[in-house]
Scaffold this motif. Structure first.
Motif, PDB file in Angstrom:
ATOM      1  N   TRP A 254       0.829  -1.208   0.000  1.00 27.82           N
ATOM      2  CA  TRP A 254       0.000   0.000   0.000  1.00 27.82           C
ATOM      3  C   TRP A 254       0.864   1.259   0.000  1.00 27.82           C
ATOM      4  N   LYS A 255       1.934   1.247   0.763  1.00 25.36           N
ATOM      5  CA  LYS A 255       2.826   2.419   0.793  1.00 25.36           C
ATOM      6  C   LYS A 255       3.472   2.650  -0.569  1.00 25.36           C
ATOM      7  N   GLU A 256       3.882   1.568  -1.224  1.00 25.00           N
ATOM      8  CA  GLU A 256       4.517   1.679  -2.543  1.00 25.00           C
ATOM      9  C   GLU A 256       3.552   2.168  -3.616  1.00 25.00           C
ATOM     10  N   ASP A 257       2.289   1.766  -3.507  1.00 21.61           N
ATOM     11  CA  ASP A 257       1.295   2.073  -4.544  1.00 21.61           C
ATOM     12  C   ASP A 257       0.616   3.425  -4.370  1.00 21.61           C
ATOM     13  N   ASP A 258       0.869   4.122  -3.263  1.00 20.12           N
ATOM     14  CA  ASP A 258       0.113   5.340  -2.962  1.00 20.12           C
ATOM     15  C   ASP A 258       1.064   6.493  -2.659  1.00 20.12           C
ATOM     16  N   ASN A 259       1.082   7.494  -3.541  1.00 23.56           N
ATOM     17  CA  ASN A 259       1.944   8.662  -3.340  1.00 23.56           C
ATOM     18  C   ASN A 259       1.506   9.523  -2.164  1.00 23.56           C
ATOM     19  N   TYR A 260       0.280   9.331  -1.698  1.00 20.65           N
ATOM     20  CA  TYR A 260      -0.265  10.164  -0.623  1.00 20.65           C
ATOM     21  C   TYR A 260      -0.626   9.349   0.616  1.00 20.65           C
ATOM     22  N   TYR A 261       0.065   8.252   0.816  1.00 20.73           N
ATOM     23  CA  TYR A 261      -0.221   7.370   1.953  1.00 20.73           C
ATOM     24  C   TYR A 261      -0.071   8.118   3.281  1.00 20.73           C
ATOM     25  N   GLU A 262       0.992   8.863   3.452  1.00 18.35           N
ATOM     26  CA  GLU A 262       1.236   9.570   4.722  1.00 18.35           C
ATOM     27  C   GLU A 262       0.172  10.640   4.969  1.00 18.35           C
ATOM     28  N   GLU A 263      -0.212  11.363   3.924  1.00 20.94           N
ATOM     29  CA  GLU A 263      -1.255  12.381   4.064  1.00 20.94           C
ATOM     30  C   GLU A 263      -2.589  11.739   4.437  1.00 20.94           C
ATOM     31  N   ALA A 264      -2.874  10.597   3.800  1.00 24.52           N
ATOM     32  CA  ALA A 264      -4.114   9.884   4.097  1.00 24.52           C
ATOM     33  C   ALA A 264      -4.130   9.400   5.550  1.00 24.52           C
ATOM     34  N   CYS A 265      -3.007   8.891   6.021  1.00 26.53           N
ATOM     35  CA  CYS A 265      -2.922   8.435   7.415  1.00 26.53           C
ATOM     36  C   CYS A 265      -3.119   9.601   8.381  1.00 26.53           C
ATOM     37  N   ALA A 266      -2.497  10.728   8.098  1.00 20.11           N
ATOM     38  CA  ALA A 266      -2.650  11.906   8.964  1.00 20.11           C
ATOM     39  C   ALA A 266      -4.108  12.356   8.989  1.00 20.11           C
ATOM     40  N   PHE A 267      -4.768  12.341   7.840  1.00 25.38           N
ATOM     41  CA  PHE A 267      -6.185  12.701   7.757  1.00 25.38           C
ATOM     42  C   PHE A 267      -7.030  11.738   8.585  1.00 25.38           C
ATOM     43  N   ALA A 268      -6.828  10.432   8.385  1.00 26.05           N
ATOM     44  CA  ALA A 268      -7.597   9.418   9.127  1.00 26.05           C
ATOM     45  C   ALA A 268      -7.390   9.559  10.636  1.00 26.05           C
ATOM     46  N   GLU A 269      -6.149   9.758  11.048  1.00 24.71           N
ATOM     47  CA  GLU A 269      -5.862   9.896  12.476  1.00 24.71           C
ATOM     48  C   GLU A 269      -6.532  11.145  13.058  1.00 24.71           C
ATOM     49  N   ALA A 270      -6.536  12.245  12.307  1.00 27.38           N
ATOM     50  CA  ALA A 270      -7.194  13.476  12.771  1.00 27.38           C
ATOM     51  C   ALA A 270      -8.699  13.271  12.903  1.00 27.38           C
ATOM     52  N   VAL A 271      -9.299  12.569  11.958  1.00 21.85           N
ATOM     53  CA  VAL A 271     -10.737  12.286  12.018  1.00 21.85           C
ATOM     54  C   VAL A 271     -11.051  11.396  13.220  1.00 21.85           C
ATOM     55  N   ILE A 272     -10.249  10.375  13.430  1.00 21.33           N
ATOM     56  CA  ILE A 272     -10.473   9.474  14.573  1.00 21.33           C
ATOM     57  C   ILE A 272     -10.370  10.245  15.880  1.00 21.33           C
ATOM     58  N   GLU A 273      -9.389  11.122  15.987  1.00 15.40           N
ATOM     59  CA  GLU A 273      -9.242  11.932  17.206  1.00 15.40           C
ATOM     60  C   GLU A 273     -10.441  12.849  17.400  1.00 15.40           C
ATOM     61  N   LYS A 274     -10.895  13.495  16.339  1.00 16.91           N
ATOM     62  CA  LYS A 274     -12.011  14.430  16.452  1.00 16.91           C
ATOM     63  C   LYS A 274     -13.314  13.723  16.803  1.00 16.91           C
ATOM     64  N   TYR A 275     -13.535  12.545  16.237  1.00 21.21           N
ATOM     65  CA  TYR A 275     -14.779  11.809  16.432  1.00 21.21           C
ATOM     66  C   TYR A 275     -14.531  10.512  17.236  1.00 21.21           C
ATOM     67  N   LYS A 276     -13.639  10.587  18.184  1.00 23.74           N
ATOM     68  CA  LYS A 276     -13.221   9.397  18.929  1.00 23.74           C
ATOM     69  C   LYS A 276     -14.397   8.627  19.527  1.00 23.74           C
ATOM     70  N   GLU A 277     -15.442   9.351  19.966  1.00 18.50           N
ATOM     71  CA  GLU A 277     -16.587   8.691  20.568  1.00 18.50           C
ATOM     72  C   GLU A 277     -17.294   7.763  19.582  1.00 18.50           C
ATOM     73  N   CYS A 278     -17.110   7.979  18.288  1.00 15.63           N
ATOM     74  CA  CYS A 278     -17.717   7.113  17.264  1.00 15.63           C
ATOM     75  C   CYS A 278     -16.989   5.780  17.125  1.00 15.63           C
ATOM     76  N   TYR A 279     -15.749   5.747  17.558  1.00 17.25           N
ATOM     77  CA  TYR A 279     -14.904   4.584  17.307  1.00 17.25           C
ATOM     78  C   TYR A 279     -14.421   3.891  18.573  1.00 17.25           C
ATOM     79  N   THR A 280     -14.793   4.403  19.734  1.00 19.86           N
ATOM     80  CA  THR A 280     -14.328   3.850  20.994  1.00 19.86           C
ATOM     81  C   THR A 280     -15.336   2.859  21.534  1.00 19.86           C
TER      82      THR A 280
END
Length: 186
Positions: free
Chosen positions: A159-185
């Motif tokens: 996945w890392k090799e195939d995606d030029n924006y893997y790190e940006e996508a991970c940062a986005f996902a982590e920010a969403v999880i933090e903001k909406y943590k109650e949805c995923y806890t």
């Protein structure tokens, strides 16, 4: 001019109150009768539409590239699910899995937990105990007999090799999880 500012501020406060109200509803497990329980964006009237409106641009500058695929959380449900599952693993310590058709044509990545005699399935929509509800998205990628297996290091490297924006996508996902943590806890 000041009346417009006041009206604008009142509208902002109402929108904030509506969002807080939704977040409270999202933090609770709701029964689906004999089918199980769910929480998070599953509790919204149109879960996938809600995910479409949580934009990357709310968290950072969108790269000026037509190949950038992570414009909303919806893209982390359908297409970037592996990024979201690995981010759930990183932020909340859940185990990340792949459900993959035995024909190897498609897959859906997610997290799952077994607790107090129940399986819980977690992806960008939130948490559900209903495998059928979970499969409403996973089933569009897995249409035949399937296998559920842990995500392994070779998957991640690919996945890392195939995606030029893997790190940006991970940062986005982590920010969403933090903001909406109650949805995923759990």
């Amino acid at each position: 001019n000041s009346i417009y500012k006041l009206i604008f501020r009142m509208v902002q406060l109402l929108q904030d109150d509506r969002e807080k109200s939704k977040m409270k509803e999202r933090s609770e497990f709701y029964s689906m009768g004999c089918y199980g329980w769910h929480k998070g964006f599953y509790n919204d009237d149109d879960c996938e539409n809600t995910l479409l409106h949580i934009r990357y641009s709310d968290y950072g500058e969108v790269p000026d590239d037509d190949m950038f695929a992570y414009d909303s959380v919806y893209s982390l449900l359908r297409g970037g699910c592996h990024v979201f599952a690995l981010s759930l693993q990183k932020v909340l310590g859940y185990n990340a899995y792949i459900i993959q058709g035995n024909n190897k044509v498609g897959f859906h990545a997610f997290c799952q937990i077994y607790k107090k005699g129940k399986w819980y399935y977690i992806d960008a929509r939130g948490i559900t105990t209903s495998f059928d509800e979970f499969m409403k998205v996973a089933g569009s990628f897995v249409s035949d007999e399937f296998t559920i297996r842990p995500i392994d290091s070779s998957d991640i490297e690919e996945w890392k090799e195939d995606d030029n924006y893997y790190e940006e996508a991970c940062a986005f996902a982590e920010a969403v999880i933090e903001k909406y943590k109650e949805c995923y806890t759990l």
